[in-house]
Scaffold this active site. Structure first.
Site, PDB file in Angstrom:
ATOM      1  N   ASP A 106       0.830  -1.206   0.000  1.00 40.54           N
ATOM      2  CA  ASP A 106       0.000   0.000   0.000  1.00 40.54           C
ATOM      3  C   ASP A 106       0.862   1.252   0.000  1.00 40.54           C
ATOM      4  O   ASP A 106       0.542   2.246  -0.673  1.00 40.54           O
ATOM      5  CB  ASP A 106      -0.917  -0.028   1.222  1.00 40.54           C
ATOM      6  N   ASP A 131      -8.908  -0.909   3.070  1.00 39.37           N
ATOM      7  CA  ASP A 131      -8.409  -0.519   4.392  1.00 39.37           C
ATOM      8  C   ASP A 131      -9.347  -1.007   5.493  1.00 39.37           C
ATOM      9  O   ASP A 131      -8.896  -1.516   6.528  1.00 39.37           O
ATOM     10  CB  ASP A 131      -8.255   1.002   4.456  1.00 39.37           C
TER      11      ASP A 131
END
Length: 451
Positions: free
Chosen positions: A269, A374
């Site tokens: 990420d 997330d």
């Protein structure tokens, strides 16, 4: 010898040194009087300028000083106002994201603690083919690393594929892909979840009633996520979808592979968002260049953005705000370059029936967007902490608090840098540190309590 010939002279006419010099045109030489006059003119202009500058009244000087001070005061006021807005909306956005993240984790932990189905290990995902049921610690660690490599590779390939489709305006394909995924989550996975909950609490329910409940739940969710409806309803469905996906990961991901995947996905990420050619950064930049919202099935938004994502309003409605709405929508339709763009515009929500002021539009635009990935990996960490045999409420609460602290720090960095930032690295790092330290240092021994 240098010769010079004029056009008027004959070619056969001889010329000597004297006639050549006489026929040549020499430039005029400035005289001493001309230089003296030019210098006097410059001195006179300079003298007049000095007189003009010295003849300014003290009032003019005072006015200029006052205007400079006013400019400085206005600049300082704007800076203070910007700082106040940052603090106000920063705290507001922290709360707006804490609530859904906490709700998702509560749903996951409550299900893990009550429904045994999601803690039973009776299979693995196709993306994690290597089993961890081996007595050797080294072999188990190796299998978890191999599972992580395969899982991260699948995520990278699918993300790049999505970015390529979005870059080349394959909106119909993306819509179909997301609709199919949402359909499976809202109908199939919800049916499995409801069946296991009813079985756990020994609640009898006939199939027609179950089908009716699933149909209503799924149909409303599909309409709200992919079309229009209240913002709070969309947020609730996105939280539920994330929780269902988390439960699937918790059930079918091996224990060690899950922890290694959480660490690896936070690194990925970081790279995907901050690198210049990262896929997530390219996706966000492309959406900003086209002034289009990212698909709502991928993003949790804390506020409705009225200026983006609305269809044509009713032409019979009156008012200045409604006319501005029509002009904005007409500009968007003229700026579209393909049939796919018009499909995106046609699926947008209608304009609000009441007139919207500029303050309300600015208030609504101040929203924070968080990817559903997330949500999923935050809750996977907390759910795994609750599902492990050694996991108790201390480790579960520690992991949840660490994730919220990391999210708060991420939002603080977002307010400072004012650009898209990865949401996983800080929260996942804190969560892993808090989980393993609490699991090894703060574990409660039941025998000591009984004594």
């Amino acid at each position: 010898m240098i010769t010079f010939m004029n056009n008027s002279d004959s070619e056969d006419e001889p010329c000597n040194e004297r006639t050549s010099l006489m026929s040549a045109e020499s430039p005029p030489v400035p005289s001493y009087q001309d230089g003296l006059q030019a210098s006097e003119t410059r001195e006179a202009q300079t003298h007049r300028k000095r007189q003009t500058g010295s003849s300014r009244s003290p009032n003019n000087v005072a006015d200029e000083d006052a205007s400079d001070s006013d400019v400085r005061v206005r600049e300082s006021a704007l800076e203070n106002e910007e700082e106040e807005l940052t603090l106000k909306y920063g705290a507001k956005h922290v709360i707006m994201l804490f609530v859904p993240v906490t709700l998702c984790m509560i749903v996951v932990v409550a299900t893990i603690k009550s429904v045994r189905f999601y803690t039973e290990k009776n299979g693995q995902l196709i993306y994690t083919p290597f089993s961890e049921d081996t007595p050797s610690v080294g072999q188990r660690l190796l299998n978890s690393v191999l599972n992580t490599i395969i899982m991260i590779s699948v995520i990278v390939v699918m993300t790049v594929f999505l970015v390529v489709l979005y870059k080349y305006r394959c909106y119909k394909f993306i819509h179909g892909w997301l609709i199919l995924s949402s359909f499976m989550l809202l109908f199939l996975f919800t049916y499995i979840y409801l069946g296991e909950v009813l079985k756990t609490y020994n609640v009898a329910m006939d199939y027609p009633t179950v089908i009716l409940i699933i149909w209503n739940f799924g149909a409303v969710g599909m309409i709200r996520i992919h079309w229009k409806g209240p913002l709070q309803l969309q947020q609730a469905y996105l939280i539920m979808i994330s929780a269902l996906m988390v439960l699937v990961f918790i059930k079918y991901l091996p224990e060690w592979s899950a922890w290694v995947i959480l660490g690896a996905i936070s690194i990925y990420d970081l790279i995907a968002v901050l690198c210049p050619k990262g896929p997530l950064r390219m996706l966000x930049e492309t959406a900003q260049e086209r002034n289009q919202p990212i698909f709502p099935a991928l993003i949790y938004s804390s506020a409705m953005i009225w200026t983006v994502g609305m269809a044509k309003p009713d032409t019979a409605a009156k008012g200045q705000s409604q006319q501005a709405w029509d002009a904005e929508d007409e500009r968007e339709n003229h700026s579209s370059t393909s049939h796919s763009d018009s499909q995106i515009l046609d699926t947008r929500s209608p304009a609000p029936s009441h007139p919207i002021t500029l303050e309300e539009m600015e208030e609504e635009e101040r929203g924070v967007k968080l990817g559903l990935g997330d949500f999923i990996f935050y809750s996977v960490l907390v759910g795994k902490a609750a599902a492990t045999p050694s996991g108790d409420w201390n480790t579960t609460l520690a992991x949840x608090v660490a994730i919220l602290i990391g999210l708060c720090l991420t939002l603080l960095l977002l307010a400072v840098f004012k650009k898209a930032l990865p949401a996983l690295p800080i929260s996942i790092t804190f969560g892993l540190i808090f989980y393993f330290s609490t699991d090894n240092l703060v574990r409660t021994d039941p025998l000591e309590i009984s004594v």
